[in-house]
Scaffold this motif. Structure first.
Motif, PDB file in Angstrom:
ATOM      1  N   ASP A  89       0.814  -1.215   0.000  1.00 33.32           N
ATOM      2  CA  ASP A  89       0.000   0.000   0.000  1.00 33.32           C
ATOM      3  C   ASP A  89       0.844   1.260   0.000  1.00 33.32           C
ATOM      4  O   ASP A  89       0.359   2.332  -0.383  1.00 33.32           O
ATOM      5  N   ALA A  90       2.104   1.152   0.398  1.00 32.69           N
ATOM      6  CA  ALA A  90       2.980   2.326   0.423  1.00 32.69           C
ATOM      7  C   ALA A  90       3.484   2.692  -0.972  1.00 32.69           C
ATOM      8  O   ALA A  90       3.948   3.815  -1.187  1.00 32.69           O
ATOM      9  N   ALA A  91       3.394   1.753  -1.918  1.00 36.04           N
ATOM     10  CA  ALA A  91       3.868   2.016  -3.288  1.00 36.04           C
ATOM     11  C   ALA A  91       2.936   1.350  -4.293  1.00 36.04           C
ATOM     12  O   ALA A  91       3.332   0.418  -5.008  1.00 36.04           O
ATOM     13  N   PRO A  92       1.677   1.820  -4.396  1.00 34.02           N
ATOM     14  CA  PRO A  92       0.730   1.169  -5.314  1.00 34.02           C
ATOM     15  C   PRO A  92       1.145   1.245  -6.774  1.00 34.02           C
ATOM     16  O   PRO A  92       0.771   0.374  -7.574  1.00 34.02           O
ATOM     17  N   TRP A  93       1.928   2.259  -7.150  1.00 35.26           N
ATOM     18  CA  TRP A  93       2.379   2.380  -8.534  1.00 35.26           C
ATOM     19  C   TRP A  93       3.220   1.173  -8.955  1.00 35.26           C
ATOM     20  O   TRP A  93       3.237   0.784 -10.126  1.00 35.26           O
ATOM     21  N   ALA A  94       3.937   0.570  -7.979  1.00 34.93           N
ATOM     22  CA  ALA A  94       4.813  -0.563  -8.292  1.00 34.93           C
ATOM     23  C   ALA A  94       4.028  -1.821  -8.630  1.00 34.93           C
ATOM     24  O   ALA A  94       4.592  -2.776  -9.178  1.00 34.93           O
ATOM     25  N   ASP A  95       2.709  -1.845  -8.340  1.00 37.40           N
ATOM     26  CA  ASP A  95       1.903  -3.021  -8.668  1.00 37.40           C
ATOM     27  C   ASP A  95       1.906  -3.313 -10.161  1.00 37.40           C
ATOM     28  O   ASP A  95       1.785  -4.477 -10.579  1.00 37.40           O
ATOM     29  N   TYR A  96       2.042  -2.272 -10.982  1.00 34.03           N
ATOM     30  CA  TYR A  96       2.051  -2.483 -12.432  1.00 34.03           C
ATOM     31  C   TYR A  96       3.295  -3.257 -12.860  1.00 34.03           C
ATOM     32  O   TYR A  96       3.235  -4.108 -13.756  1.00 34.03           O
ATOM     33  N   VAL A  97       4.426  -2.962 -12.227  1.00 38.63           N
ATOM     34  CA  VAL A  97       5.654  -3.715 -12.506  1.00 38.63           C
ATOM     35  C   VAL A  97       5.552  -5.116 -11.911  1.00 38.63           C
ATOM     36  O   VAL A  97       5.883  -6.114 -12.555  1.00 38.63           O
ATOM     37  N   LYS A  98       5.084  -5.203 -10.668  1.00 35.96           N
ATOM     38  CA  LYS A  98       4.956  -6.511 -10.011  1.00 35.96           C
ATOM     39  C   LYS A  98       4.006  -7.423 -10.774  1.00 35.96           C
ATOM     40  O   LYS A  98       4.240  -8.634 -10.888  1.00 35.96           O
ATOM     41  N   GLY A  99       2.922  -6.853 -11.280  1.00 37.37           N
ATOM     42  CA  GLY A  99       1.979  -7.655 -12.056  1.00 37.37           C
ATOM     43  C   GLY A  99       2.619  -8.248 -13.289  1.00 37.37           C
ATOM     44  O   GLY A  99       2.368  -9.411 -13.643  1.00 37.37           O
ATOM     45  N   VAL A 100       3.458  -7.467 -13.961  1.00 39.58           N
ATOM     46  CA  VAL A 100       4.164  -7.973 -15.141  1.00 39.58           C
ATOM     47  C   VAL A 100       5.142  -9.071 -14.739  1.00 39.58           C
ATOM     48  O   VAL A 100       5.237 -10.111 -15.407  1.00 39.58           O
TER      49      VAL A 100
END
Length: 395
Positions: A89-100
Motif C-alpha cells: 500500500d505504500a507504493a501502489p504504482w509498483a503493482d504495475y511492474v509486479k503484475g508484469v
C-alpha cells in the motif's frame, strides 16, 4: 520527449540511484483512443494511436533474488521478491511492474533479481495509458534481462500485460491500451477487432493531421473501479438482456445490431438502453472512421470524433464538465477536424485532431477558455501518431 532522450534520462536516473550502469532498457509509448470509447471490453472495434510520449525503464540484473524499483518523482524504492511479488500500500504504482513480473513468471520466464529506474513524460490518470506504458516498458526491459519467446509474440505480450493490470492490479480494462503501446506505428492509427484480435494500420499522416491532448488535471483511477467498473457491469447486463429477449447467442454488445437495438431497446431499463446505444453506434462510428481515413477524408473523420463525444456525454455518461468544456472550445476553432474525450472518462483528457497550422491559435483558445471557466490551467500535449514499444541492451 524524444524516445532516445527518455531512455537516456532513465539511464541517468538508474546510475544516480543505484551507482552502476544499467544493462538494458525498455521504452513504451502512451496512447490516445481516437474512436471506440469503452468498446474494447465489449469485444468491439477500436481505433487508436500510440503517441510520442511514454515511459522508459532502465536497469540491471542482481545476483540476489530481490527486485528494487525506483520511479523518478516518487519517494523511496519499492523492494520485493520477484518470485513472489506482493502488494504494498505504500507504493501502489509498483503493482504495475509486479503484475508484469508475476505474469512473466507464470509464462515461464523465471524473472530473477533486478534493479530498475522508471521515468515518464506521460501525465498520470489522464486517460493516455500511463499504466499500460509502464507495464509494457517493464516487460520489454525484463525480457531483455531474462529472455523468453513471448517477446516475439506481440499480441501475446499485450495480453500478458493486460492480465497484469486486470488480475494483479485489479483494474478491469480491455486490451486497447497494451495493444496500442506495443503495435504503434509512426504516421498511422491502428484499427483493432477486440474479438478476433485482427488489426491493421490506417494512415494518419502528420503533414495533414496533428493530435493535441488537452489534460483537464482531473485524475481518474481505474484500479479503484468506480464508474469504469459500473459501466462494464452495465454493458454485460445489457448483453445478457438482449440474449434473453432474442434467444440469440449474444455474449457481448458487439453482437447487438442496430436493428436489434431499435427493435428491443424501448423495452429495456432506460439506463442499460443508453449504455447499449452508445456501444452499438460507437462500433459503427469506428468502422465509418476507418473508411473516412482510408479515403483521406479528415473532415468526415472529425465528425465521428464529435459524435462520439456527444454519445459519451449524453448516453454513456462518462465525461466530465472540464472535458466537455475543452471539447466545446476546440470544436469552435478554425482548423479543427474534431474533438472528444479519450480514455476511460470521469476526467482525464480531450483529444483534438487539427490541421498542423492551427496549433498556436487552438492552444491559446484552450488555455484562455479553460482558465476563464475553471480558474486553473490545462496542460496541452501536442503529439503525433508514433512508434510502439522497443527494448535495447546497453553496450
Amino acid at each position: 520527449m524524444e524516445r532516445n532522450a527518455l531512455i537516456e534520462q532513465a539511464r541517468q536516473a538508474f546510475v544516480e540511484r543505484f551507482g552502476r550502469e544499467p544493462q538494458a532498457a525498455g521504452a513504451a509509448p502512451g496512447r490516445v483512443e481516437l474512436l471506440g470509447n469503452h468498446t474494447d471490453y465489449n469485444q468491439g472495434f477500436v481505433l487508436t494511436s500510440a503517441i510520442d510520449r511514454g515511459t522508459a525503464v532502465a536497469g540491471a540484473a542482481r545476483e540476489v533474488p530481490q527486485a528494487r524499483v525506483f520511479s523518478q518523482g516518487r519517494e523511496g524504492v519499492a523492494s520485493f521478491d520477484p518470485q513472489e511479488p506482493r502488494h504494498d500500500d505504500a507504493a501502489p504504482w509498483a503493482d504495475y511492474v509486479k503484475g508484469v513480473v508475476h505474469e512473466l513468471n507464470q509464462a515461464g520466464a523465471a524473472v530473477g533479481g533486478f534493479d530498475a529506474a522508471v521515468v515518464s513524460d506521460l501525465p498520470v490518470g489522464a486517460g493516455v495509458s500511463s499504466s499500460a506504458a509502464l507495464e509494457v516498458s517493464a516487460a520489454q526491459f525484463l525480457l531483455t534481462l531474462y529472455p523468453h519467446p513471448i517477446l516475439g509474440d506481440r499480441m501475446g505480450l499485450a495480453r500478458l500485460c493486460q492480465r497484469a493490470e486486470n488480475d494483479f492490479v485489479g483494474a478491469p480494462t480491455g486490451l486497447l491500451d497494451q495493444f496500442s503501446s506495443i503495435f504503434g506505428q509512426a504516421g498511422h492509427a491502428l484499427f483493432l477487432d477486440c474479438r478476433s484480435l485482427q488489426w491493421r494500420a490506417v494512415a494518419l499522416p502528420a503533414e495533414r493531421a496533428r493530435i493535441l491532448i488537452a489534460d483537464t488535471g482531473v485524475k481518474h483511477a481505474l484500479a479503484s473501479g468506480g464508474g469504469y467498473r459500473e459501466r462494464r457491469a452495465q454493458c454485460e447486463a445489457a448483453a445478457r438482456w438482449f440474449g434473453e429477449q432474442t434467444g440469440q447467442p449474444i455474449t457481448a454488445l458487439r453482437d447487438v445490431s442496430r436493428e436489434t437495438l431499435e427493435q428491443y431497446g424501448p423495452r429495456m431499463d432506460p439506463t442499460l438502453r443508453k449504455r447499449a446505444h452508445h456501444i452499438v453506434y460507437e462500433n459503427l462510428r469506428v468502422e465509418m472512421g476507418v473508411e473516412a481515413l482510408t479515403q483521406g477524408n479528415l473532415g468526415a473523420f472529425g465528425e465521428m470524433l464529435n459524435n462520439t463525444h456527444e454519445s459519451c456525454r449524453d448516453l454513456f455518461e462518462n465525461s466530465a464538465p472540464e472535458v466537455d468544456a475543452l471539447v466545446e472550445i476546440a470544436q469552435a476553432q478554425p482548423g479543427v477536424y474534431g474533438a472528444k474525450i479519450t480514455g476511460g472518462g470521469w476526467g482525464g483528457c480531450a483529444v483534438i485532431l487539427h490541421e498542423p497550422g492551427a496549433l498556436a491559435g487552438l492552444s491559446e483558445a484552450l488555455a484562455e477558455g479553460y482558465r476563464a471557466r475553471f480558474g486553473r490551467d490545462t496542460n496541452l500535449l501536442p503529439t503525433v501518431a508514433a512508434q510502439g514499444a522497443e527494448a535495447l541492451r546497453f553496450e
